[in-house]
Scaffold this active site. Structure first.
Site, PDB file in Angstrom:
ATOM      1  N   GLY A 135      10.825   4.816  -0.136  1.00  0.00           N
ATOM      2  CA  GLY A 135      12.094   4.398   0.448  1.00  0.00           C
ATOM      3  C   GLY A 135      12.308   4.754   1.904  1.00  0.00           C
ATOM      4  N   SER A 136      11.224   4.855   2.686  1.00  0.00           N
ATOM      5  CA  SER A 136      11.446   5.178   4.097  1.00  0.00           C
ATOM      6  C   SER A 136      12.126   4.013   4.830  1.00  0.00           C
ATOM      7  CB  SER A 136      10.134   5.570   4.791  1.00  0.00           C
ATOM      8  OG  SER A 136       9.293   4.464   4.954  1.00  0.00           O
ATOM      9  N   ASN A 137      11.844   2.798   4.407  1.00  0.00           N
ATOM     10  CA  ASN A 137      12.552   1.663   5.025  1.00  0.00           C
ATOM     11  C   ASN A 137      14.025   1.632   4.617  1.00  0.00           C
ATOM     12  OD1 ASN A 137      10.841  -0.242   6.753  1.00  0.00           O
ATOM     13  ND2 ASN A 137       9.474   0.215   5.039  1.00  0.00           N
ATOM     14  N   MET A 174       7.842  -3.745  -5.131  1.00  0.00           N
ATOM     15  CA  MET A 174       6.458  -4.167  -5.361  1.00  0.00           C
ATOM     16  C   MET A 174       6.318  -5.260  -6.411  1.00  0.00           C
ATOM     17  SD  MET A 174       5.373  -2.378  -3.023  1.00  0.00           S
ATOM     18  CE  MET A 174       3.586  -2.454  -3.070  1.00  0.00           C
ATOM     19  N   ARG A 175       7.331  -6.108  -6.553  1.00  0.00           N
ATOM     20  CA  ARG A 175       7.244  -7.225  -7.499  1.00  0.00           C
ATOM     21  C   ARG A 175       7.637  -8.510  -6.797  1.00  0.00           C
ATOM     22  NH1 ARG A 175       7.512  -5.638 -13.008  1.00  0.00           N
ATOM     23  NH2 ARG A 175       7.386  -3.370 -13.023  1.00  0.00           N
ATOM     24  N   ASN A 213      12.869  -9.371   3.446  1.00  0.00           N
ATOM     25  CA  ASN A 213      11.769  -8.478   3.043  1.00  0.00           C
ATOM     26  C   ASN A 213      11.061  -7.929   4.287  1.00  0.00           C
ATOM     27  OD1 ASN A 213       9.749  -7.341   1.210  1.00  0.00           O
ATOM     28  ND2 ASN A 213       8.380  -8.976   1.895  1.00  0.00           N
ATOM     29  N   HIS A 235       7.274  -6.671   5.447  1.00  0.00           N
ATOM     30  CA  HIS A 235       5.869  -6.711   5.009  1.00  0.00           C
ATOM     31  C   HIS A 235       4.998  -6.076   6.092  1.00  0.00           C
ATOM     32  CE1 HIS A 235       2.380  -8.058   2.811  1.00  0.00           C
ATOM     33  NE2 HIS A 235       1.867  -8.534   3.938  1.00  0.00           N
ATOM     34  N   GLU A 287       7.791 -18.274  -2.760  1.00  0.00           N
ATOM     35  CA  GLU A 287       6.381 -17.891  -2.667  1.00  0.00           C
ATOM     36  C   GLU A 287       6.287 -16.441  -2.183  1.00  0.00           C
ATOM     37  OE1 GLU A 287       4.068 -20.248  -3.455  1.00  0.00           O
ATOM     38  OE2 GLU A 287       5.783 -21.549  -3.856  1.00  0.00           O
ATOM     39  N   ASP A 296       5.594 -13.527   0.236  1.00  0.00           N
ATOM     40  CA  ASP A 296       5.473 -13.230   1.668  1.00  0.00           C
ATOM     41  C   ASP A 296       5.386 -14.500   2.520  1.00  0.00           C
ATOM     42  OD1 ASP A 296       5.438 -10.492   1.050  1.00  0.00           O
ATOM     43  OD2 ASP A 296       3.264 -10.488   0.802  1.00  0.00           O
TER      44      ASP A 296
END
Ligand code: GRF
Length: 202
Positions: free
Chosen positions: A13-15, A92-93, A109, A111, A145, A147
């Site tokens: 959870g650093s973001n 991660m899903r 998101n 990435h 889709e 990313d």
């Protein structure tokens, strides 16, 4: 008006922390994280949320018969908070279409690669193995889709000959912590316009 934000996170959870800090220090105005949801009971992201007085909810994917049921529960949780912006911060899903459609153009998101290169897991490892000389990170809207949605911001970093996956990931992470809050700030200020694949900033 305060923008109601929810965060999905699976890990440290650093973001998430970078968004919490940016709201607390006033960089992102008129916004609040209402809830953090995780698919991992032990996710440190949940602890970070609690430390800042934010509701933290674990939804166990294993207790549902399929992904639709699992995500249906997540939607129920989110609906309880009038969520207007959903952030994926190390979730991660792959999101299913129900959630993506429910929050169309309102899911962001982060990435750890310069998309469209190196989608999916272990992006930094993929970049190293490919031999790129420049790597980086991307903040983007989420579509159905993986990313692949419209890009909001990107930042690049150099790749050095002696880099390991960890050293490269660390260099990229520093930039993630800059551009993720910046993108949320732009969204919160209503300055992002999506035209097809292109995100225009006003
Ligand atoms: C980050 O590298 C993010 O880009 C990726 O997963 C990692 C999560 O790190 N999607 P953290 O949980 O935010 O520290």
């Amino acid at each position: 008006m305060t923008l109601n934000i929810a965060v999905l996170a699976s890990g440290r959870g650093s973001n998430l922390q970078s968004i919490i800090n940016s709201i607390e220090n006033g960089y992102i105005k008129d916004a609040a994280i209402r809830v953090v949801v995780s698919d991992k009971r032990e996710a440190y992201a949940l602890e970070r949320a609690r430390n800042h007085g934010i509701d933290a909810v674990f939804v166990d994917p294993l207790s549902f018969s399929d992904k639709d049921q699992y995500e249906g529960r997540i939607l129920e949780v989110l609906d309880g908070y009038d969520v207007e912006l959903l952030l994926l911060a190390g979730y991660m899903r792959l999101l299913g279409s129900n959630i993506v459609r429910h929050f169309k153009n309102r899911i962001i998101n982060i990435h750890p690669a310069l998309l469209p290169s190196f989608k999916g897991l272990h992006a930094q490892k993929q970049a190293l193995e490919y031999g790129v000389k420049v790597a980086g990170c991307t903040v983007h809207f989420v579509d159905e889709e993986m990313d692949s949605g419209p890009i909001i911001l990107q930042k690049c970093v150099p790749v050095f000959d002696d880099d390991t996956e960890d050293s490269l990931a660390e260099r990229i992470l520093k930039e993630e912590h800059q551009i993720f809050p910046e993108a949320v700030k732009l969204f919160a200020e209503g300055r992002l316009n999506i035209k097809g694949r292109i995100v225009l900033r006003s």
